[in-house]
Write an enzyme that holds these catalytic residues in place. Structure first.
Site, PDB file in Angstrom:
ATOM      1  N   GLU A  74       0.818  -1.208   0.000  1.00  0.00           N
ATOM      2  CA  GLU A  74       0.000   0.000   0.000  1.00  0.00           C
ATOM      3  C   GLU A  74       0.856   1.264   0.000  1.00  0.00           C
ATOM      4  OE1 GLU A  74      -3.655  -0.390   2.516  1.00  0.00           O
ATOM      5  OE2 GLU A  74      -2.615  -2.191   3.190  1.00  0.00           O
ATOM      6  N   PHE A  96     -15.165 -16.053   2.405  1.00  0.00           N
ATOM      7  CA  PHE A  96     -13.992 -15.275   2.022  1.00  0.00           C
ATOM      8  C   PHE A  96     -12.757 -15.852   2.691  1.00  0.00           C
ATOM      9  CE2 PHE A  96     -17.525 -12.470   1.311  1.00  0.00           C
ATOM     10  CZ  PHE A  96     -17.180 -11.789   0.144  1.00  0.00           C
ATOM     11  N   VAL A  97     -11.698 -15.976   1.915  1.00  0.00           N
ATOM     12  CA  VAL A  97     -10.407 -16.426   2.432  1.00  0.00           C
ATOM     13  C   VAL A  97      -9.486 -15.212   2.462  1.00  0.00           C
ATOM     14  CG1 VAL A  97      -8.432 -17.935   2.055  1.00  0.00           C
ATOM     15  CG2 VAL A  97     -10.753 -18.738   1.495  1.00  0.00           C
ATOM     16  N   LYS A  98      -8.875 -14.963   3.629  1.00  0.00           N
ATOM     17  CA  LYS A  98      -8.075 -13.746   3.799  1.00  0.00           C
ATOM     18  C   LYS A  98      -6.764 -14.036   4.530  1.00  0.00           C
ATOM     19  CE  LYS A  98     -12.312 -11.015   4.592  1.00  0.00           C
ATOM     20  NZ  LYS A  98     -12.959 -10.049   5.513  1.00  0.00           N
ATOM     21  N   SER A 148      -6.417  -3.470   3.056  1.00  0.00           N
ATOM     22  CA  SER A 148      -6.952  -3.055   1.753  1.00  0.00           C
ATOM     23  C   SER A 148      -7.291  -4.212   0.827  1.00  0.00           C
ATOM     24  CB  SER A 148      -5.964  -2.104   1.057  1.00  0.00           C
ATOM     25  OG  SER A 148      -5.970  -0.855   1.682  1.00  0.00           O
ATOM     26  N   ALA A 157     -17.433 -16.766   6.809  1.00  0.00           N
ATOM     27  CA  ALA A 157     -18.683 -17.055   6.116  1.00  0.00           C
ATOM     28  C   ALA A 157     -19.180 -15.811   5.406  1.00  0.00           C
ATOM     29  CB  ALA A 157     -19.732 -17.539   7.113  1.00  0.00           C
ATOM     30  N   GLY A 158     -19.717 -16.000   4.203  1.00  0.00           N
ATOM     31  CA  GLY A 158     -20.305 -14.881   3.484  1.00  0.00           C
ATOM     32  C   GLY A 158     -21.670 -14.543   4.042  1.00  0.00           C
ATOM     33  N   VAL A 213     -25.302 -12.003   3.126  1.00  0.00           N
ATOM     34  CA  VAL A 213     -25.998 -11.051   2.258  1.00  0.00           C
ATOM     35  C   VAL A 213     -26.378  -9.852   3.120  1.00  0.00           C
ATOM     36  CG1 VAL A 213     -27.987 -10.653   0.774  1.00  0.00           C
ATOM     37  CG2 VAL A 213     -26.864 -12.899   0.791  1.00  0.00           C
ATOM     38  N   ASP A 216     -15.969  -1.249  10.393  1.00  0.00           N
ATOM     39  CA  ASP A 216     -16.825  -1.712   9.303  1.00  0.00           C
ATOM     40  C   ASP A 216     -17.819  -2.760   9.793  1.00  0.00           C
ATOM     41  OD1 ASP A 216     -15.039  -0.127   7.962  1.00  0.00           O
ATOM     42  OD2 ASP A 216     -13.992  -1.778   6.972  1.00  0.00           O
ATOM     43  N   SER A 243     -11.394   8.063   0.366  1.00  0.00           N
ATOM     44  CA  SER A 243     -11.406   7.403   1.674  1.00  0.00           C
ATOM     45  C   SER A 243     -12.629   7.789   2.490  1.00  0.00           C
ATOM     46  CB  SER A 243     -10.138   7.737   2.462  1.00  0.00           C
ATOM     47  OG  SER A 243      -8.991   7.234   1.811  1.00  0.00           O
TER      48      SER A 243
END
Length: 351
Positions: free
Chosen positions: A16, A178-180, A186, A217-218, A220, A296, A321
């Site tokens: 970044e 999601f895999v992070k 970012s 887990a995702g 909606v 968030d 931002s």
């Protein structure tokens, strides 16, 4: 009264790097505004991608142009800081990602015994590591999506175990998820997966970035954010919402003008707004943040459920931002915001 000499620290050894330069330009402009120019003297310090610290003309050139530069240096002098560092009254680090908002630079600045903007070592490290962060959130009783923490060793060390690991993830979380990498900001290295093949590829890729990996887990939901400002008695901003057409809020979407839309204030029920603000302050305290943070959330409109996603203890200050825009819509202009952040840093140091 003499001006306070502010060391604006930007660039850094992370993916970044360029975003950090843009954020630094925004902060420099705010410190140069009429209401601040008589109080602060900006002294730019640019950390190259190879780790060399540059001050004076070189740092000013990068700050003015907004373009990263590399000036060859003697490796023997790699950790010898420019002599101007001794002149700094307060540091304003705006280094995003690893080696900037993960507690490493905060530890160095703490050793210097000079006040600096933002969280200390603990708050920065906890806020950066998604696994440690989620553990702190759970301890504080903040609701969040289901997740599973993994290590690189679990993914790479034994090919026979890997299929069982994927089976366990599928049984525990279900698609999509999601895999992070645990310690990158970012959206770097993040993948949304909807099949076993995608899962295996995403885990392998995430392990190249970090030895700690998280699978979430995702859900909606609408993605909303709240800015926090303060130390022991922080305040929460109005709520903002992000909408985008891409599969998820990835790096390109986040930092490309026009790729995402920000709605401030978000159109939410007043009860939801109050809950989000309260939970943002709880999250701020849970990781021992200071000065500033952006928190968030996921707002599940169908049920009214509010789930915390993450905290960012050193959010961006670019034109796209959310953090400075949230405060602008709450009644605190960009110049006033950076002034308050400096005052908060002085207050925390004196305590």
């Amino acid at each position: 009264m003499s001006k306070l000499r502010v060391g604006l620290l930007f660039g850094g050894r992370s993916g970044e790097h360029e975003v950090s330069i843009i954020s630094a330009r925004g902060i420099a402009n705010a410190l140069s505004a009429e209401e601040n120019s008589h109080k602060y003297e900006i002294m730019p310090f640019y950390i190259q991608k190879d780790g060399f610290w540059q001050a004076g003309e070189v740092a000013q050139q990068v700050l003015t142009s907004g373009v990263a530069k590399e000036h060859p240096g003697n490796r023997a002098n790699l950790w010898q800081f420019p002599p101007q560092t001794a002149e700094i009254d307060l540091w304003f680090p705006i280094l995003h990602g690893p080696n900037g908002e993960d507690g490493t630079i905060q530890a160095l600045l703490t050793l210097m015994q000079v006040p600096f903007v933002g969280s200390g070592v603990l708050g920065s490290a906890t806020g950066m590591d998604k696994i440690a962060m989620k553990t702190a959130f759970a301890q504080a009783g903040l609701p969040q999506v289901k997740y599973k923490a993994l290590t690189r060793a679990q993914i790479w060390s034994n090919p026979c175990v890997f299929p069982k690991l994927c089976d366990e993830i599928e049984a525990t979380l279900g698609y999509p998820y999601f895999v992070k990498p645990a310690n990158l900001g970012s959206s770097v290295g993040i993948a949304k997966v909807q099949s076993r093949q995608e899962l295996e590829a995403a885990l392998d890729n995430a392990a190249t970035y970090d030895r700690r990996i998280i699978v979430e887990a995702g859900v909606v939901a609408r993605e909303v954010e709240c800015a926090v400002l303060g130390n022991d008695n922080p305040k929460a901003s109005v709520i903002g919402e992000i909408t985008f057409d891409s599969d998820f809020y990835d790096y390109e979407t986040k930092y490309t003008q026009g790729k995402a839309d920000l709605f401030i204030p978000a159109h939410l029920p007043e009860s939801a707004v109050q809950q989000i603000q309260e939970k943002a302050l709880q999250a701020f305290t849970a990781v021992d943040a200071a000065g500033l943070a952006r928190v968030d959330f996921f707002y599940v409109e169908a049920t009214g459920e509010i789930l915390i996603n993450e905290i960012n203890t050193l959010p961006g200050f670019t034109s796209t931002s959310m953090y400075p825009q949230l405060w602008a819509n709450t009644g605190i202009s960009f110049p006033k915001l950076v002034d308050q952040l400096i005052q908060l840093a002085m207050e925390r140091h004196s305590n």
